[in-house]
Scaffold this motif. Structure first.
Motif, short mmCIF file in Angstrom:
data_model
loop_
_atom_site.label_atom_id
_atom_site.label_comp_id
_atom_site.label_asym_id
_atom_site.label_seq_id
_atom_site.Cartn_x
_atom_site.Cartn_y
_atom_site.Cartn_z
N SER A 36 3.55 1.68 12.26
CA SER A 36 3.06 0.85 12.04
C SER A 36 1.56 1.19 11.08
O SER A 36 1.99 0.84 9.94
CB SER A 36 2.83 -0.92 12.07
OG SER A 36 3.37 -1.79 11.52
N TYR A 37 1.42 1.65 11.72
CA TYR A 37 -0.06 2.48 10.98
C TYR A 37 0.66 3.14 10.20
O TYR A 37 -0.32 3.22 9.00
CB TYR A 37 -1.23 2.55 12.34
CG TYR A 37 -2.35 3.41 11.71
CD1 TYR A 37 -3.75 2.50 11.73
CD2 TYR A 37 -2.15 4.47 11.32
CE1 TYR A 37 -4.47 3.41 10.66
CE2 TYR A 37 -3.84 5.22 11.21
CZ TYR A 37 -4.93 4.40 10.67
OH TYR A 37 -6.02 5.23 10.25
N LEU A 38 1.02 4.15 10.01
CA LEU A 38 1.28 5.15 9.54
C LEU A 38 2.33 5.10 8.64
O LEU A 38 2.24 5.38 7.44
CB LEU A 38 1.99 6.77 10.51
CG LEU A 38 1.05 6.59 11.18
CD1 LEU A 38 2.31 7.96 12.48
CD2 LEU A 38 0.33 8.20 10.56
N LYS A 39 3.02 4.06 8.86
CA LYS A 39 3.93 3.51 7.69
C LYS A 39 2.92 2.84 6.22
O LYS A 39 2.81 3.49 5.47
CB LYS A 39 4.69 2.90 7.69
CG LYS A 39 5.80 1.40 6.76
CD LYS A 39 6.97 1.13 7.61
CE LYS A 39 5.90 0.16 8.18
NZ LYS A 39 7.06 -1.10 8.50
N TYR A 40 1.69 2.30 6.66
CA TYR A 40 1.06 2.07 5.65
C TYR A 40 0.13 3.10 5.08
O TYR A 40 -0.22 2.10 3.53
CB TYR A 40 0.47 0.49 5.73
CG TYR A 40 1.30 -0.76 6.23
CD1 TYR A 40 1.83 -1.58 4.71
CD2 TYR A 40 2.27 -0.87 7.01
CE1 TYR A 40 2.48 -2.33 4.98
CE2 TYR A 40 2.90 -2.17 7.02
CZ TYR A 40 3.08 -3.14 5.33
OH TYR A 40 4.21 -3.48 5.29
#
Length: 260
Positions: free
Chosen positions: A234-238
């Motif tokens: 989720s961190y990398l997605k944003y």
């Protein structure tokens, strides 16, 4: 009778056992292959499957390709890394599909890392509808996270098995390499935007949801690891979405026509 349906891309490690799993309940099996570069197609044909070669169209659209070919009304769609349990096979055989009032049947899915069944973090019971009447329903024509949308679904008693990841390395590598970039591209194309806090907030939220609300803490090291993987993804997605917004060179070098 039932038509089996498997979509594939370079699944030579899985395809034989997957086909054998379906052969217990299906009188025809289709493999919809996304132009594999290994010997998936050869193995599939050797073991009795009918192969249709189709460049990848996205999850739900690809799974619906079989509807153009299947001779039976009932379709059983599983992924190459999934298997029917012996109990599920017997339960399917006992169904009266000619007179049932149900549009579809769902299974609980056991997700594994290696040989370890992950029972927490929302990984079980992971209910999924896979056996359906093509005259009444189908997979949604979407490119990711497709599911069968049926009004009258019965949940069967027995599970299917999903060998999700071979090891913890894959758990981190696959989502971070493929899913987060894909998701970031899709969000950017839809006009969604992130701010400097978005990666942290969404990453933390994903961890809390998996580890606390979905009781990952009961799963020991594996529960913690799955929660951390969800957080990193989720961190990398944003973070990637934010990078598209703030770095013109990265944006210029990214091909948004090749999300899939």
């Amino acid at each position: 009778m039932i038509t089996g349906n498997i979509i594939t891309l370079n699944e030579s490690k899985n395809i034989v056992e997957c086909i054998q799993s379906l052969q217990s309940v299906c009188d025809e099996i289709y493999v919809i292959d996304s132009l594999s570069s290994d010997n998936t197609v050869e193995l599939a044909r050797q073991h009795g499957a009918i192969v249709v070669e189709q460049p990848y169209l996205g999850d739900g659209i690809q799974k619906n390709v079989v509807l153009q070919h299947a001779k039976n009304d009932w379709i059983l769609s599983i992924d190459a890394d999934e298997r029917l349990t012996p109990e599920a096979i017997e339960e399917i055989k006992a169904l009266d599909l000619t007179s049932t009032s149900f549009d579809a049947f769902a299974f609980k899915r056991r997700n594994y890392i290696g040989s370890r069944w992950i029972k927490h973090c929302g990984w079980y019971p992971d209910q999924c509808t896979r056996l359906y009447n093509k005259n009444k329903t189908r997979f949604a024509d979407v490119k990711q996270h497709a599911s069968v949308k049926a009004e009258h679904v019965k949940l069967l008693s027995h599970d299917i098995i999903h060998y999700s990841f071979e090891n913890l390395g894959q758990l981190f590598a696959k989502p971070n390499r493929n899913f987060s970039t894909r998701a970031a591209k899709i969000m950017y194309k839809k006009g969604k935007r992130a701010n400097a806090f978005s990666p942290f907030v969404h990453g933390l939220s994903a961890f809390i949801r998996k580890y606390l609300f979905q009781r990952g803490f009961l799963g020991g090291v594996d529960g913690m690891t799955v929660a951390l993987s969800a957080a990193v993804n989720s961190y990398l997605k944003y973070a990637k979405l934010l990078e598209y917004q703030r770095d013109p060179k990265v944006l210029e070098n990214e091909d948004f026509n090749k999300v899939w």
